[in-house]
Each structure stands twice: as C-alpha cells, then as structure tokens.
Design an enzyme around this catalytic site. Structure first.
Site, short mmCIF file in Angstrom:
data_model
loop_
_atom_site.label_atom_id
_atom_site.label_comp_id
_atom_site.label_asym_id
_atom_site.label_seq_id
_atom_site.Cartn_x
_atom_site.Cartn_y
_atom_site.Cartn_z
N GLY A 145 34.99 61.01 -15.33
CA GLY A 145 34.44 60.00 -14.44
C GLY A 145 35.03 60.03 -13.05
N SER A 197 28.76 52.35 -10.91
CA SER A 197 29.59 51.41 -10.17
C SER A 197 29.47 51.62 -8.66
CB SER A 197 31.06 51.56 -10.60
OG SER A 197 31.21 51.31 -11.98
N ASN A 198 29.39 52.88 -8.22
CA ASN A 198 29.29 53.16 -6.79
C ASN A 198 27.95 52.75 -6.20
OD1 ASN A 198 31.80 54.78 -5.77
ND2 ASN A 198 31.38 55.53 -7.82
N LYS A 204 30.64 58.96 -20.29
CA LYS A 204 31.35 59.09 -19.02
C LYS A 204 32.57 58.20 -19.12
CE LYS A 204 31.56 57.73 -14.24
NZ LYS A 204 31.04 56.78 -13.22
N SER A 244 36.05 57.03 -17.18
CA SER A 244 36.68 57.03 -15.86
C SER A 244 38.16 56.70 -15.89
CB SER A 244 35.95 56.02 -14.95
OG SER A 244 34.60 56.38 -14.77
#
Length: 339
Positions: free
Chosen positions: A234, A89-90, A208, A210
């Site tokens: 996450g 996402s980053n 993962k 989050s």
C-alpha cells in the site's frame, strides 16, 4: 436471494449465464449457481503491477472538476500502470457524496486507456451501504471493488465482525473484491489469519495493506497463495521488502507524481535485479514519505503540480501546506534527484 441482479449488463461481468436456479451457500449467503461459477473465475484477475490511487481534483470552491481528472488520466495513460484506484484514501472519499464517488469512477473508466484495470473504493461503514455502493461502482464501470475495513465502532470490530462484513459484501458483489487495511487512518488492522480465512471466498481476490509490516506480508502470502489470492503493497516506501516475500503489485500515492520511477522499481523487482532495485527504492523513500505520512493529500497535490498534473486544493477540513512545508517537501524530492 441476497445477490441482487440489477440488469444483464451487471450480470454479464460474472461470466456465462446459467438457465437453472440451483444455488450455493457462499460466506453465509445463498447465491445463484451461475454467480458462484462466475465468482470462481475472478481469482484469475491479474493484479500484478502499479496502481496510482487517484486524487480527486477540486476547484477553488471545492467542487469536483471532472475535466481536470480526465486530463490527468490522459497523461497517466502514457505510463505503464496496470490500472487506477479510484476513491481510495488519497481520493478523499470520506469527504464526497455517494453521487460524486460513483461519477468519479465513471469518469476514470471513460478516460482510461484500454486494458487499464479500474479498482473502485466502495467501502462504507455499514455492510448494507457497502453492498449498495459496490453495486453502483460496478454499474459505473469498475472492474474490481476495494473495500476498506469498517472502523467507527472500532472496539467491536472483532475478527468475527470483519469476516461477516467481507463475506456478505463479496457474496453480493457483481465484481471481485479486494480487502483494504490502512491502520494509520482507521485505527484498526485486518489480522493475517482473518485475511487467510477470507481468501477462501471465491470472490475475494486480494488485499491492499498499507501498514508496511513485511512479516505480515510474508505470512499473508504463505497462507493464501494456494487459493490464487494476491497481495498488494500500500505504499512505495516498502515495495522492495514486500516483493521479496511475494507481493505482486503496489498501490502507491507517489505513483501520481513519479509514476515512471515506481513502475521501474516494480520491473526491476520482477526481473530479479535487486541491487538496482535497492538503489531506486532508497531514493523513493523520502519523497514517498513526504506525500503520505508527513504531508498527506495536501502534499501530494502540491507535488503533482511540479510534474505537470493538476493537483488543486483539498476539500476542507484538510488545509493547504504552509510555505515552510512546501519547501521541506521540495527538498525531499531535490535531494533524491527528482527535481
């Protein structure tokens, strides 16, 4: 045959080749015997450690700047990271073309120090597109694929839909697969019982998560550990809590700026130095919240500049922080002794 073998280089990731054509049914998909045995070995991939989810560097005209990425990776190579997540996402993956996503993986693979594990976010909305992207990521050098939950038609993303999607992707993937659940962005959560069922697939090696629900983390660990499945936090905000119930590592946005400190928290947890770990965890909560929940990727990129990395702009429609937001974020780092 559902498993597509593009070339011997891709197939070599699976282990020793067999010369016969015996097949096995895996997740509803029939695969070659040599592929099936290669999948079984994927459970041995060690995910223990810290992985920064790398932001994508853009120029002022919003074009990807691969040279800035290489320079950032060179600096991150000096930190004791287990590896890198590319196109999480980053990485603003939803704003990138397929060609850009693959080239970013290729660039990081070339710049990464030997031994760093490259995890590539290959998730797309359709199962077919995800399979194709996963195979491209493998050819670009990814060691592991991280597949986000499909979410656009969230009302129809039932447990059965998730199982079908991940089993098809994992059975067709030439590299091991990690599940990725991030409800804050997708609006859907991958339930613990679905994770437990998917952990039985020989090519699905971990998750993962989050969301930060420590109870769910404990449940996932309890019901998957017999299969060698690995659970990753996450976010750096809840590392300590998830480690106490069996998480083995963390994919943390904050590691892009405070990588040494996040790795130190991992080390303290593994050594059982819980009082020291708790003190460090407390100091990391506010800075981590600043670069995730409060200000997101634009905030993370500003913070990167403070610590000698190239952050640069985001790709629109993400907007830069206001001066007031920058000062608020700076205070979160200063109050905890990081600036």
């Amino acid at each position: 045959m559902a498993f597509v073998v593009n070339n011997l280089k891709t197939l070599s990731k699976l282990g020793t080749l067999a010369v016969h054509q015996r097949t096995f049914l895996v997740g509803g998909v029939r695969v070659l015997d040599c592929v099936h045995r290669g999948m079984a070995s994927f459970k041995k991939v060690d995910l223990s450690g810290v992985f920064p989810p790398l932001p994508t560097p853009f120029d002022q005209d919003e074009k990807v700047n691969y040279e800035h990425l290489r320079n950032n990776v060179t600096k991150w190579n000096e930190i004791d990271f287990r590896g890198y997540v590319v196109q999480g996402s980053n990485g603003e993956y939803t704003y990138l073309s397929d060609e850009e996503r693959v080239e970013l993986v290729r660039t990081v693979k070339q710049a990464a120090a030997p031994g760093k594990l490259i995890i590539a976010g290959s998730g797309c909305e359709s199962t077919q597109a995800t399979i194709a992207m996963t195979q491209k990521m493998a050819e670009a050098g990814a060691d592991v694929a991280m597949v986000i939950t499909p979410f656009y038609f969230k009302g129809r993303m039932t447990n059965q839909a998730f199982k079908y999607h991940y089993e098809k992707v994992a059975s067709a993937s030439p590299i091991p697969v990690i599940l990725y659940s991030v409800p804050a962005n997708t609006g859907v959560d991958l339930p613990a019982d679905v994770v437990a069922a998917l952990s039985q697939h020989p090519n699905i090696i971990g998750i993962k998560d989050s969301a930060g629900d420590v109870t769910k983390f404990g449940s996932m660990v309890q019901h998957t550990q017999a299969s060698g499945f690995q659970v990753l936090a996450g976010s750096a905000s809840f590392m300590l809590g998830t480690y106490t119930v069996g998480a083995v590592g963390c994919v943390a946005a904050l590691a892009n700026t405070l990588g040494t400190e996040v790795c130190q928290l991992h080390k303290l947890c593994k050594e059982g130095k819980m009082e020291e770990a708790m003190k460090l965890q407390h100091r990391l909560i506010a800075p981590n919240s600043a670069v995730t929940r409060k200000f997101g990727v634009p905030g993370l990129k500003v913070a990167m500049e403070w610590f000698g990395y190239y952050g640069g702009p985001t790709r629109s429609p993400l907007l830069p922080l206001t001066p007031e937001e920058v000062e608020s974020m700076r205070a979160d780092f200063q109050k905890n002794g990081f600036l």
